[in-house]
Scaffold this active site. Structure first.
Site, mmCIF file in Angstrom:
data_model
loop_
_atom_site.group_PDB
_atom_site.id
_atom_site.type_symbol
_atom_site.label_atom_id
_atom_site.label_comp_id
_atom_site.label_asym_id
_atom_site.label_seq_id
_atom_site.Cartn_x
_atom_site.Cartn_y
_atom_site.Cartn_z
ATOM 1 N N HIS A 173 0.846 -1.195 0.000
ATOM 2 C CA HIS A 173 0.000 0.000 0.000
ATOM 3 C C HIS A 173 0.881 1.244 0.000
ATOM 4 O O HIS A 173 1.945 1.236 0.610
ATOM 5 C CB HIS A 173 -0.908 0.009 1.243
ATOM 6 C CG HIS A 173 -2.046 0.971 1.138
ATOM 7 N ND1 HIS A 173 -1.932 2.291 1.485
ATOM 8 C CD2 HIS A 173 -3.317 0.791 0.691
ATOM 9 C CE1 HIS A 173 -3.096 2.893 1.268
ATOM 10 N NE2 HIS A 173 -3.949 2.010 0.786
ATOM 11 N N GLU A 210 -7.867 -4.808 -0.392
ATOM 12 C CA GLU A 210 -8.457 -5.459 -1.558
ATOM 13 C C GLU A 210 -8.536 -6.980 -1.391
ATOM 14 O O GLU A 210 -9.437 -7.626 -1.909
ATOM 15 C CB GLU A 210 -7.648 -5.141 -2.827
ATOM 16 C CG GLU A 210 -7.416 -3.674 -3.088
ATOM 17 C CD GLU A 210 -8.681 -2.928 -3.436
ATOM 18 O OE1 GLU A 210 -9.764 -3.530 -3.411
ATOM 19 O OE2 GLU A 210 -8.571 -1.732 -3.738
#
Ligand code: COA
Length: 375
Positions: free
Chosen positions: A252, A311
């Site tokens: 991320h 996700e």
């Protein structure tokens, strides 16, 4: 005046907000004062929306009235239904249908009513369009159901299981707001010009659609499917990393420790599978794949702190609810709509146009020639 060029605006603080705080180093996400993990699995979606818009949790009476108002705002105007039917005939993608559908909604003078309409009707647009794409008749909204339950009802035409509603609601709560992400910034830029909420949200949907933002839950799930069985995980993932490929659902830009939303969604997903929903074998496989992926990422990318992101568990949770991959990003959008609106309201309060500068790098010495004289 000397200016710093920062094309990604990473070092620029463009807004003050009381809505959410993303602390990437410590892995904390605060939503209007609450740690995400304390509120996401407890609140109804309506409570989260109220909290963002009014900066306080509603008492029982306020909650009932707010829930009723949102429930009454779900029906789509005729022009939107016509547009969705035409889009389904052309097989337009869901996010494109959502963008067109939002843009077709009436612009209201009353911003409170407009806000309610946008939150409720964006869910109706996605559910209605999904059914039209499948050749099924749209299911009219049910006012007696909360937002998450009604979304499931309009998608399937079946009374939703409370465990599924709780899981979906936890997901919607977990992604409702996330600092000044790209789509939220897009919405703030549009509303700051004095434009309207419908336009701001149509722009935000457009920004969310991009693969660098709306996310990669589909590919993360595909990866687990492709691995097929736990004994293939290590060889499969190692080969990917050897080829220099990225493992979807890991890493991320902001979080350098585990994404707090991944933890919240992991808990909700575990609960769903233990409840008996979804494919338990797939869930076990995904847990195995995650463990192996984290070990190999540390081996191949030491010190980069690559952790599971939102996700990965979004994919598992929504898959377990029976959602096709094409519904993942639109479902994200119907939650984030409430966050976009909250940010638009904050932006309106500032009364400030957002207008950054650019650094000109073109020539200054060109000489005009008539068209006939040009080479
Ligand atoms: C999300 C993402 C774009 C963030 O990237 P970023 O902060 O810009 O990080 P960088 O691209 O600078 O990567 C830093 C290093 O980690 C590696 N890396 C980052 N994510 C990786 C992943 N998922 N798998 C393997 N390696 C990864 C990069 O190759 C780079 O390695 P290097 O230093 O040897 O060149 C990135 O982690 C990614 O592509 N993840 C996979 C896609 C995904 O899950 N997206 C959804 C995000 S919510």
């Amino acid at each position: 005046m000397s200016m710093i060029v920062d094309p990604g605006l990473e070092q620029v603080v463009a807004a003050r907000t009381r809505l959410s705080d993303v602390q990437g180093g410590s892995g904390r996400l605060t939503i209007a004062g609450f740690a995400l993990e304390d509120i996401a699995h407890r609140a109804t979606f309506e409570e989260m929306v109220y909290l963002l818009w009014r900066d306080a949790l509603p008492n029982r009476t306020e909650l009932q009235s707010f829930t009723r108002s949102l429930g009454e705002a779900r029906s789509l105007p005729d022009q939107t239904l016509d547009l969705l039917r035409a889009a389904a005939e052309r097989r337009a993608a869901l996010m494109d249908a959502l963008r067109m559908g939002v843009a077709s909604l009436d612009v209201e003078d009353d911003s409170e009513q407009q806000s309610m309409n946008l939150v409720s009707q964006s869910a109706s647009i996605v559910a209605t369009y999904q059914r039209l794409l499948n050749g099924d008749a749209p299911v009219p909204p049910d006012r007696s159901l909360g937002h998450a339950a009604n979304y499931l009802w309009m998608l399937t035409g079946e009374v939703p299981d409370p465990e599924h509603v709780r899981a979906l609601e936890t997901y919607l709560n977990a992604v409702i707001d996330h600092g000044l992400n790209a789509s939220t910034f897009a919405a703030r830029v549009i509303i700051a010009t004095g434009s309207d909420l419908v336009s701001a949200l149509a722009g935000a949907v457009g920004a969310l659609k991009g693969p660098l933002h709306g996310g990669a839950p589909g590919p993360a799930l595909d990866m687990v499917f492709e691995i097929e069985s736990a004994d293939r995980a290590e060889a499969f993932l190692r080969a990917k990393l050897e080829r220099g490929e990225r493992l979807m659902g890991f890493g991320h830009r902001v979080y350098k420790v585990r994404d707090p939303r991944a933890d919240v969604l992991a808990g909700a997903t575990r609960r769903l599978y233990h409840y008996g929903s979804g494919d338990a074998a797939l869930y076990e496989l995904a847990i195995d794949v995650e463990r192996t992926a984290l070990r190999l990422l540390e081996e191949y990318k030491p010190g980069r702190n690559l952790q599971t992101n939102v996700e990965y568990y979004t994919a598992l949770l929504l898959h377990c609810l029976g959602f096709p991959v094409s519904l993942f990003t639109p479902t994200f959008a119907i939650s984030r709509t409430a966050g976009w609106i909250a940010h638009c309201r904050e932006q309106i309060e500032t009364g400030k146009l957002i207008r950054p500068s650019s650094h000109y790098i073109g020539p200054n010495d060109r000489v005009w020639k008539e068209a006939d004289d040009r080479e």
